[in-house]
Design a protein around this motif. Structure first.
Motif, PDB file in Angstrom:
ATOM      1  N   ALA A  75       4.866  -3.557  -3.138  1.00 38.79           N
ATOM      2  CA  ALA A  75       5.559  -2.307  -2.811  1.00 38.79           C
ATOM      3  C   ALA A  75       7.019  -2.521  -2.444  1.00 38.79           C
ATOM      4  O   ALA A  75       7.915  -1.843  -2.966  1.00 38.79           O
ATOM      5  CB  ALA A  75       4.826  -1.611  -1.663  1.00 38.79           C
ATOM      6  N   ARG A  76       7.290  -3.458  -1.550  1.00 38.71           N
ATOM      7  CA  ARG A  76       8.666  -3.617  -1.058  1.00 38.71           C
ATOM      8  C   ARG A  76       9.589  -4.303  -2.055  1.00 38.71           C
ATOM      9  O   ARG A  76      10.804  -4.317  -1.862  1.00 38.71           O
ATOM     10  CB  ARG A  76       8.651  -4.366   0.285  1.00 38.71           C
ATOM     11  N   ARG A  77       9.030  -4.857  -3.128  1.00 34.82           N
ATOM     12  CA  ARG A  77       9.875  -5.456  -4.165  1.00 34.82           C
ATOM     13  C   ARG A  77      10.323  -4.425  -5.206  1.00 34.82           C
ATOM     14  O   ARG A  77      11.159  -4.727  -6.047  1.00 34.82           O
ATOM     15  CB  ARG A  77       9.138  -6.589  -4.866  1.00 34.82           C
ATOM     16  N   LEU A  78       9.755  -3.239  -5.164  1.00 27.64           N
ATOM     17  CA  LEU A  78      10.094  -2.212  -6.146  1.00 27.64           C
ATOM     18  C   LEU A  78      11.391  -1.514  -5.756  1.00 27.64           C
ATOM     19  O   LEU A  78      11.495  -0.932  -4.669  1.00 27.64           O
ATOM     20  CB  LEU A  78       8.963  -1.193  -6.261  1.00 27.64           C
ATOM     21  N   PHE A 101      -3.885  -4.614  -7.763  1.00 27.73           N
ATOM     22  CA  PHE A 101      -3.928  -4.956  -6.342  1.00 27.73           C
ATOM     23  C   PHE A 101      -2.575  -4.573  -5.763  1.00 27.73           C
ATOM     24  O   PHE A 101      -1.538  -5.059  -6.227  1.00 27.73           O
ATOM     25  CB  PHE A 101      -4.191  -6.453  -6.169  1.00 27.73           C
ATOM     26  N   VAL A 102      -2.579  -3.693  -4.768  1.00 29.09           N
ATOM     27  CA  VAL A 102      -1.333  -3.195  -4.201  1.00 29.09           C
ATOM     28  C   VAL A 102      -1.129  -3.791  -2.816  1.00 29.09           C
ATOM     29  O   VAL A 102      -1.989  -3.674  -1.936  1.00 29.09           O
ATOM     30  CB  VAL A 102      -1.336  -1.652  -4.120  1.00 29.09           C
ATOM     31  N   VAL A 103       0.010  -4.437  -2.632  1.00 35.70           N
ATOM     32  CA  VAL A 103       0.310  -5.128  -1.378  1.00 35.70           C
ATOM     33  C   VAL A 103       1.720  -4.785  -0.938  1.00 35.70           C
ATOM     34  O   VAL A 103       2.568  -4.434  -1.771  1.00 35.70           O
ATOM     35  CB  VAL A 103       0.145  -6.658  -1.569  1.00 35.70           C
ATOM     36  N   GLY A 104       1.982  -4.865   0.364  1.00 33.64           N
ATOM     37  CA  GLY A 104       3.331  -4.595   0.848  1.00 33.64           C
ATOM     38  C   GLY A 104       4.330  -5.591   0.288  1.00 33.64           C
ATOM     39  O   GLY A 104       5.400  -5.230  -0.176  1.00 33.64           O
ATOM     40  N   GLY A 105       3.989  -6.876   0.342  1.00 26.90           N
ATOM     41  CA  GLY A 105       4.869  -7.906  -0.207  1.00 26.90           C
ATOM     42  C   GLY A 105       5.673  -8.612   0.864  1.00 26.90           C
ATOM     43  O   GLY A 105       5.735  -8.191   2.017  1.00 26.90           O
ATOM     44  N   GLY A 112      13.447  -0.637  -2.152  1.00 21.94           N
ATOM     45  CA  GLY A 112      13.488   0.722  -2.690  1.00 21.94           C
ATOM     46  C   GLY A 112      12.741   1.691  -1.792  1.00 21.94           C
ATOM     47  O   GLY A 112      12.731   1.542  -0.571  1.00 21.94           O
ATOM     48  N   PRO A 113      12.039   2.671  -2.383  1.00 22.11           N
ATOM     49  CA  PRO A 113      11.453   3.752  -1.593  1.00 22.11           C
ATOM     50  C   PRO A 113      10.095   3.461  -0.975  1.00 22.11           C
ATOM     51  O   PRO A 113       9.572   4.299  -0.235  1.00 22.11           O
ATOM     52  CB  PRO A 113      11.333   4.880  -2.623  1.00 22.11           C
ATOM     53  N   TYR A 114       9.511   2.287  -1.243  1.00 22.80           N
ATOM     54  CA  TYR A 114       8.138   2.036  -0.807  1.00 22.80           C
ATOM     55  C   TYR A 114       8.102   0.984   0.305  1.00 22.80           C
ATOM     56  O   TYR A 114       8.401  -0.184   0.082  1.00 22.80           O
ATOM     57  CB  TYR A 114       7.277   1.586  -1.988  1.00 22.80           C
ATOM     58  N   ASP A 115       7.719   1.424   1.498  1.00 25.60           N
ATOM     59  CA  ASP A 115       7.693   0.524   2.648  1.00 25.60           C
ATOM     60  C   ASP A 115       6.404  -0.274   2.739  1.00 25.60           C
ATOM     61  O   ASP A 115       6.358  -1.309   3.408  1.00 25.60           O
ATOM     62  CB  ASP A 115       7.866   1.318   3.944  1.00 25.60           C
ATOM     63  N   ASP A 116       5.352   0.221   2.105  1.00 26.16           N
ATOM     64  CA  ASP A 116       4.056  -0.464   2.200  1.00 26.16           C
ATOM     65  C   ASP A 116       3.184  -0.045   1.030  1.00 26.16           C
ATOM     66  O   ASP A 116       3.562   0.818   0.220  1.00 26.16           O
ATOM     67  CB  ASP A 116       3.368  -0.140   3.531  1.00 26.16           C
ATOM     68  N   SER A 117       2.014  -0.659   0.940  1.00 26.90           N
ATOM     69  CA  SER A 117       1.119  -0.378  -0.186  1.00 26.90           C
ATOM     70  C   SER A 117       0.603   1.057  -0.160  1.00 26.90           C
ATOM     71  O   SER A 117       0.400   1.672  -1.207  1.00 26.90           O
ATOM     72  CB  SER A 117      -0.048  -1.361  -0.186  1.00 26.90           C
ATOM     73  N   LEU A 118       0.391   1.604   1.041  1.00 24.61           N
ATOM     74  CA  LEU A 118      -0.119   2.973   1.137  1.00 24.61           C
ATOM     75  C   LEU A 118       0.853   3.974   0.517  1.00 24.61           C
ATOM     76  O   LEU A 118       0.433   4.940  -0.126  1.00 24.61           O
ATOM     77  CB  LEU A 118      -0.392   3.328   2.601  1.00 24.61           C
ATOM     78  N   SER A 119       2.139   3.735   0.681  1.00 24.89           N
ATOM     79  CA  SER A 119       3.125   4.654   0.095  1.00 24.89           C
ATOM     80  C   SER A 119       3.070   4.636  -1.421  1.00 24.89           C
ATOM     81  O   SER A 119       3.332   5.652  -2.079  1.00 24.89           O
ATOM     82  CB  SER A 119       4.538   4.314   0.585  1.00 24.89           C
ATOM     83  N   VAL A 120       2.705   3.498  -2.013  1.00 20.17           N
ATOM     84  CA  VAL A 120       2.531   3.431  -3.469  1.00 20.17           C
ATOM     85  C   VAL A 120       1.263   4.167  -3.883  1.00 20.17           C
ATOM     86  O   VAL A 120       1.263   4.956  -4.837  1.00 20.17           O
ATOM     87  CB  VAL A 120       2.476   1.965  -3.940  1.00 20.17           C
ATOM     88  N   VAL A 131      -4.906   3.591 -13.823  1.00 16.99           N
ATOM     89  CA  VAL A 131      -5.548   2.731 -12.830  1.00 16.99           C
ATOM     90  C   VAL A 131      -6.871   3.363 -12.400  1.00 16.99           C
ATOM     91  O   VAL A 131      -6.927   4.549 -12.087  1.00 16.99           O
ATOM     92  CB  VAL A 131      -4.635   2.513 -11.610  1.00 16.99           C
ATOM     93  N   ARG A 132      -7.921   2.540 -12.375  1.00 15.15           N
ATOM     94  CA  ARG A 132      -9.250   3.041 -12.017  1.00 15.15           C
ATOM     95  C   ARG A 132      -9.864   2.285 -10.841  1.00 15.15           C
ATOM     96  O   ARG A 132     -10.928   2.653 -10.358  1.00 15.15           O
ATOM     97  CB  ARG A 132     -10.192   2.941 -13.230  1.00 15.15           C
ATOM     98  N   HIS A 133      -9.214   1.227 -10.398  1.00 16.60           N
ATOM     99  CA  HIS A 133      -9.726   0.450  -9.263  1.00 16.60           C
ATOM    100  C   HIS A 133      -8.534  -0.196  -8.568  1.00 16.60           C
ATOM    101  O   HIS A 133      -7.678  -0.788  -9.233  1.00 16.60           O
ATOM    102  CB  HIS A 133     -10.703  -0.626  -9.741  1.00 16.60           C
ATOM    103  N   ILE A 134      -8.488  -0.079  -7.237  1.00 13.94           N
ATOM    104  CA  ILE A 134      -7.344  -0.580  -6.475  1.00 13.94           C
ATOM    105  C   ILE A 134      -7.799  -1.566  -5.418  1.00 13.94           C
ATOM    106  O   ILE A 134      -8.669  -1.266  -4.589  1.00 13.94           O
ATOM    107  CB  ILE A 134      -6.575   0.580  -5.804  1.00 13.94           C
ATOM    108  N   GLY A 135      -7.200  -2.749  -5.433  1.00 11.14           N
ATOM    109  CA  GLY A 135      -7.413  -3.721  -4.381  1.00 11.14           C
ATOM    110  C   GLY A 135      -6.342  -3.572  -3.317  1.00 11.14           C
ATOM    111  O   GLY A 135      -5.182  -3.280  -3.623  1.00 11.14           O
ATOM    112  N   VAL A 136      -6.740  -3.769  -2.065  1.00 11.37           N
ATOM    113  CA  VAL A 136      -5.786  -3.721  -0.948  1.00 11.37           C
ATOM    114  C   VAL A 136      -6.027  -4.945  -0.073  1.00 11.37           C
ATOM    115  O   VAL A 136      -7.061  -5.605  -0.161  1.00 11.37           O
ATOM    116  CB  VAL A 136      -5.944  -2.431  -0.117  1.00 11.37           C
TER     117      VAL A 136
END
Length: 286
Positions: A75-78, A101-105, A112-120, A131-136
């Motif tokens: 998220a934070r690398r975007l 798999f979505v991670v803060g990083g 950019g605009p995403y502070d964490d994985s939840l915001s993505v 996307v049909r399955h998300i890892g956290v």
């Protein structure tokens, strides 16, 4: 929680394990592919020293060899929403967008605009691109830069968001050397009503010095007592260690009725073949 296996805890933990590789590990995947069971989920990292081309090439290779690619989204690398959509569109075009798999990083400050994985996750863009399955992520021993109450709030928020969006998900944890905090954390997750399947992070076999380096980077406990339990020798940093003691201890503590679905996720630290060989031999012995 998903259905629980009636097999022995050790066999259950070793069923359907997952692996992790970087965008630079293409040649290593080629070397290891004959040792990896077909359909194995292989996570592909989103690191600062990788670019879009490398990430896509790695994910394509995972699919081409008969495995399930799970691209990471950091998220934070975007740098922008456009960057997120460019990545998702490229994954979709290659037919590798179903699992992510979505991670803060790692960056302390967002690019950019995403502070964490939840915001993505909350953008809704993941589903739009297939996307049909998300890892956290989960952190049994905490996070060196995030307070524990915030970690729990984030995990509960991600679980709730996935439920709201009717998307299945999985928690993949940071690796560790001590089973006790892992089991306590799983019980705390379930007590909070989070019933997502959990994949416990396990270091693949590696040199002790290398393991210590990664542990220090991620805030993983490595006291003398913990090292001894795991089988690490802090007086012989030139030696190697595998996770056999950790996995056997976890299997003895694992109760599917209380802990729900739990599997293993191997951090290979660049040693895809060594990790795959180790897993194959360990499964054969057990």
């Amino acid at each position: 929680m998903e259905s629980v296996s009636t097999a022995s805890p050790l066999v259950t933990l070793l069923e359907d394990f997952s692996l992790e590789m970087t965008g630079k590990d293409l040649a290593k995947l080629e070397e290891a592919r004959d040792l990896i069971p077909p359909g194995t989920r292989i996570n592909v990292t989103f690191l600062g020293n990788e670019d879009l081309r490398m990430r896509l090439a790695a994910a394509r290779a995972v699919l081409r060899y008969g495995f399930v690619p799970v691209p990471h989204i950091s998220a934070r690398r975007l740098g922008s929403q456009a960057a997120l959509e460019e990545f998702l569109a490229a994954l979709q075009a290659d037919g590798i967008t179903e699992n992510v798999f979505v991670v803060g990083g790692d960056p302390a400050q967002s690019h950019g605009p995403y502070d964490d994985s939840l915001s993505v996750i909350r953008t809704g863009l993941l589903q739009e691109y297939g996307v049909r399955h998300i890892g956290v992520s989960g952190y049994p021993e905490g996070h060196p830069a995030i307070a524990e109450p915030l970690l729990w709030s984030a995990l509960e928020g991600k679980s709730a968001a996935l439920t709201e969006q009717r998307l299945p998900g999985t928690i993949i944890t940071q690796f560790g050397f001590d089973v006790d905090p892992v089991v306590s954390w799983i019980e705390a997750v379930r007590a909070r009503g989070v019933d997502l399947p959990i994949r416990i992070g396990v270091p693949g076999p590696a040199g002790v010095r290398r393991l210590m380096t990664f542990a220090a980077r991620f805030g993983v406990g490595t006291s003398t007592a913990i090292a001894k339990k795991y089988g690490l020798s802090l007086t012989n940093l030139m030696g190697t260690a595998g996770p056999d003691r950790f996995i056997r201890t976890l299997a003895r503590a694992y109760d599917p009725r209380r802990h729900g679905e739990v599997k293993l996720h191997f951090y290979t630290f660049g040693g895809l073949r060594a990790t795959s060989e180790w897993i194959a031999e360990f499964r054969k012995e057990n």
